[in-house]
Design an enzyme around this catalytic site. Structure first.
Site, PDB file in Angstrom:
ATOM      1  N   GLY A 116      12.525  14.920 -16.603  1.00 19.95           N
ATOM      2  CA  GLY A 116      12.124  14.971 -18.003  1.00 19.95           C
ATOM      3  C   GLY A 116      11.129  13.878 -18.341  1.00 19.95           C
ATOM      4  O   GLY A 116      10.498  13.289 -17.451  1.00 19.95           O
ATOM      5  N   THR A 134      14.339  19.895 -17.788  1.00 20.23           N
ATOM      6  CA  THR A 134      15.335  19.296 -18.681  1.00 20.23           C
ATOM      7  C   THR A 134      15.832  20.367 -19.644  1.00 20.23           C
ATOM      8  O   THR A 134      15.016  21.131 -20.186  1.00 20.23           O
ATOM      9  CB  THR A 134      14.782  18.102 -19.491  1.00 20.23           C
ATOM     10  OG1 THR A 134      15.686  17.828 -20.584  1.00 20.23           O
ATOM     11  CG2 THR A 134      13.404  18.353 -20.080  1.00 20.23           C
ATOM     12  N   ASP A 170      16.677  19.884 -22.496  1.00 18.72           N
ATOM     13  CA  ASP A 170      16.222  19.531 -23.848  1.00 18.72           C
ATOM     14  C   ASP A 170      14.913  20.252 -24.217  1.00 18.72           C
ATOM     15  O   ASP A 170      14.591  20.370 -25.394  1.00 18.72           O
ATOM     16  CB  ASP A 170      16.005  18.018 -23.978  1.00 18.72           C
ATOM     17  CG  ASP A 170      17.267  17.232 -23.678  1.00 18.72           C
ATOM     18  OD1 ASP A 170      18.359  17.835 -23.735  1.00 18.72           O
ATOM     19  OD2 ASP A 170      17.166  16.040 -23.372  1.00 18.72           O
ATOM     20  N   HIS A 230      28.656  18.586 -21.926  1.00 19.23           N
ATOM     21  CA  HIS A 230      28.002  18.805 -20.627  1.00 19.23           C
ATOM     22  C   HIS A 230      28.161  20.206 -20.052  1.00 19.23           C
ATOM     23  O   HIS A 230      27.514  20.507 -19.038  1.00 19.23           O
ATOM     24  CB  HIS A 230      28.472  17.743 -19.629  1.00 19.23           C
ATOM     25  CG  HIS A 230      27.842  16.403 -19.881  1.00 19.23           C
ATOM     26  ND1 HIS A 230      28.256  15.584 -20.900  1.00 19.23           N
ATOM     27  CD2 HIS A 230      26.789  15.780 -19.294  1.00 19.23           C
ATOM     28  CE1 HIS A 230      27.507  14.492 -20.908  1.00 19.23           C
ATOM     29  NE2 HIS A 230      26.610  14.582 -19.955  1.00 19.23           N
ATOM     30  N   ARG A 260      24.898  21.806 -19.401  1.00 20.38           N
ATOM     31  CA  ARG A 260      24.028  21.438 -18.268  1.00 20.38           C
ATOM     32  C   ARG A 260      24.313  22.268 -17.021  1.00 20.38           C
ATOM     33  O   ARG A 260      23.518  22.275 -16.076  1.00 20.38           O
ATOM     34  CB  ARG A 260      24.210  19.953 -17.961  1.00 20.38           C
ATOM     35  CG  ARG A 260      23.523  19.044 -18.946  1.00 20.38           C
ATOM     36  CD  ARG A 260      22.395  18.253 -18.297  1.00 20.38           C
ATOM     37  NE  ARG A 260      22.902  17.258 -17.399  1.00 20.38           N
ATOM     38  CZ  ARG A 260      23.170  16.001 -17.758  1.00 20.38           C
ATOM     39  NH1 ARG A 260      22.958  15.597 -18.983  1.00 20.38           N
ATOM     40  NH2 ARG A 260      23.613  15.141 -16.882  1.00 20.38           N
TER      41      ARG A 260
HETATM   42  O1  F6P Z   1      18.469  15.035 -21.211  1.00 18.75           O
HETATM   43  C1  F6P Z   1      19.493  15.918 -20.939  1.00 18.75           C
HETATM   44  C2  F6P Z   1      20.754  15.523 -21.649  1.00 18.75           C
HETATM   45  O2  F6P Z   1      21.758  16.460 -21.330  1.00 18.75           O
HETATM   46  C3  F6P Z   1      20.633  15.335 -23.164  1.00 18.75           C
HETATM   47  O3  F6P Z   1      20.656  16.552 -23.871  1.00 18.75           O
HETATM   48  C4  F6P Z   1      21.804  14.443 -23.455  1.00 18.75           C
HETATM   49  O4  F6P Z   1      21.587  13.696 -24.622  1.00 18.75           O
HETATM   50  C5  F6P Z   1      21.837  13.559 -22.236  1.00 18.75           C
HETATM   51  O5  F6P Z   1      21.182  14.259 -21.200  1.00 18.75           O
HETATM   52  C6  F6P Z   1      23.207  13.180 -21.764  1.00 18.75           C
HETATM   53  O6  F6P Z   1      23.056  12.278 -20.743  1.00 18.75           O
HETATM   54  P1  F6P Z   1      24.201  11.881 -19.734  1.00 18.75           P
HETATM   55  O7  F6P Z   1      24.462  13.049 -18.831  1.00 18.75           O
HETATM   56  O8  F6P Z   1      23.645  10.721 -19.012  1.00 18.75           O
HETATM   57  O9  F6P Z   1      25.408  11.581 -20.551  1.00 18.75           O
END
Ligand code: F6P
Length: 321
Positions: A102, A126, A128, A250, A253
């Protein structure tokens, strides 16, 4: 045989594994020796760099996450560690790097290139979807589909009670995931950092709708606002509906990469390798209006991503009216 390496940096996203698979297979077909950097920039510093084989990429196309791991490297922000990373690549004779990540990852590779002149091509990756210069980043389509399923499920229970559901979605400071999810799941409210919201105006509309028979609400809020609880309370006090908050977190993701994601991953990886083979040194492969194009990293990093005006227009009534 020229040597080319790939790494993933920052938050993992679906589509990384299909891109890694294509990277290995296409590298071999172009007579390049592919390498994996395990663990992003951290792995680059710690010399976790290994030759990749066909066997490494069998059975990964349907998997979320990244087989070669990722990291958010604090050390890579320091020159002394970037120097070590460059030495590791040079010792192995690796002259080309594909970077999936990203905006933070792209800022890192930009500095690295200026210092060490190791050619790279960036692939926007990403959930996002917040990288300037491209309308699409790898991972966003699967994340949107995960949110869609979750929101549809929540709607089932919402419709069975007289309740307001506030769903917080990811996106850091960007409201893209929230806006597109709200539009495509028929939410009544969408709050994102990019647009000031007007709760009084929304209240007027909601009360009218309740008079006409509305029995539940779905509100999607972007995590960047950090206001899910506050909005839930607002529904209780101002609208008179019992409320619940769901933070999707999460789960957004992970998952099984969508068909679109896999196809985009294949194309991104192909373009990245072609660009490096043709002598591009510091490009990012972008996707706009149905076509791929290369942008210089300076151009990509120069500005903050802005959500498309058309999308904002479509979402107006969920945002503040
Ligand atoms: O950048 C991707 C993301 O999932 C964001 O949407 C979120 O704010 C961040 O990463 C969370 O990060 P981590 O996995 O480090 O908690």
């Amino acid at each position: 045989m020229d040597k080319i390496a790939i790494l993933c940096s920052g938050g993992d996203s679906c589509g990384m594994n299909p891109a890694i698979k294509r990277f290995v297979e296409y590298s071999f077909s172009k007579n390049l020796q592919p390498y994996f950097v395990y663990g992003g920039y951290e792995g680059l510093i710690d010399n976790k760099i290994q030759e990749a084989t066909y066997a490494d990429v069998t059975g990964i196309i349907h998997r979320g996450g990244t087989k070669i791991y990722s990291s958010r490297s604090k050390r890579f922000k320091e020159k002394k560690y970037r120097d070590i990373a460059a030495k590791n690549l040079k010792n192995l004779g690796i002259t080309k790097l594909v970077v999936l990540g990203g905006d933070g990852s792209f800022r890192g590779i930009d500095i690295f290139f200026q210092e060490h002149k190791i050619s790279f091509c960036g692939i926007p990756a990403t959930i996002d979807n917040d990288i300037n210069g491209t309308q699409y980043c790898l991972g966003v389509d699967t994340a949107l589909n995960v949110i869609k399923v979750a929101t549809d499920n929540i709607r089932d229970t919402a419709a069975s009670f007289k309740r307001a559901f506030v769903i917080e979605v990811m996106g850091k400071g960007c409201g893209y995931l929230a806006l597109v999810s709200a539009l495509t799941s028929g939410a009544e409210m969408c709050l994102i950092p990019e647009i000031p919201y007007d709760l009084e105006a929304l209240k007027k509309r909601y009360l009218k709708e309740i008079d006409q028979g509305r029995n539940y609400f779905i509100a999607i809020v972007a995590e960047g606002l950090d206001n899910a609880k506050e909005i839930a309370l607002w529904f209780e006090k101002e609208i008179g509906f019992e409320s619940r908050v769901t933070t999707l977190g999460h789960i957004q993701r992970g998952g099984n990469p969508t068909v679109r994601e896999r196809l985009m991953a294949y194309q991104f990886a192909t373009y990245a390798i072609d660009a490096l083979s043709e002598g591009k040194t510091n490009a990012v492969i972008c996707y706009n209006n149905g076509a791929f194009d290369f942008k210089n990293i300076d151009e990509v990093n120069a500005k903050k991503y802005e959500i498309d005006e058309n999308l904002l227009e479509l979402g107006k009534c969920l945002l503040n009216k």
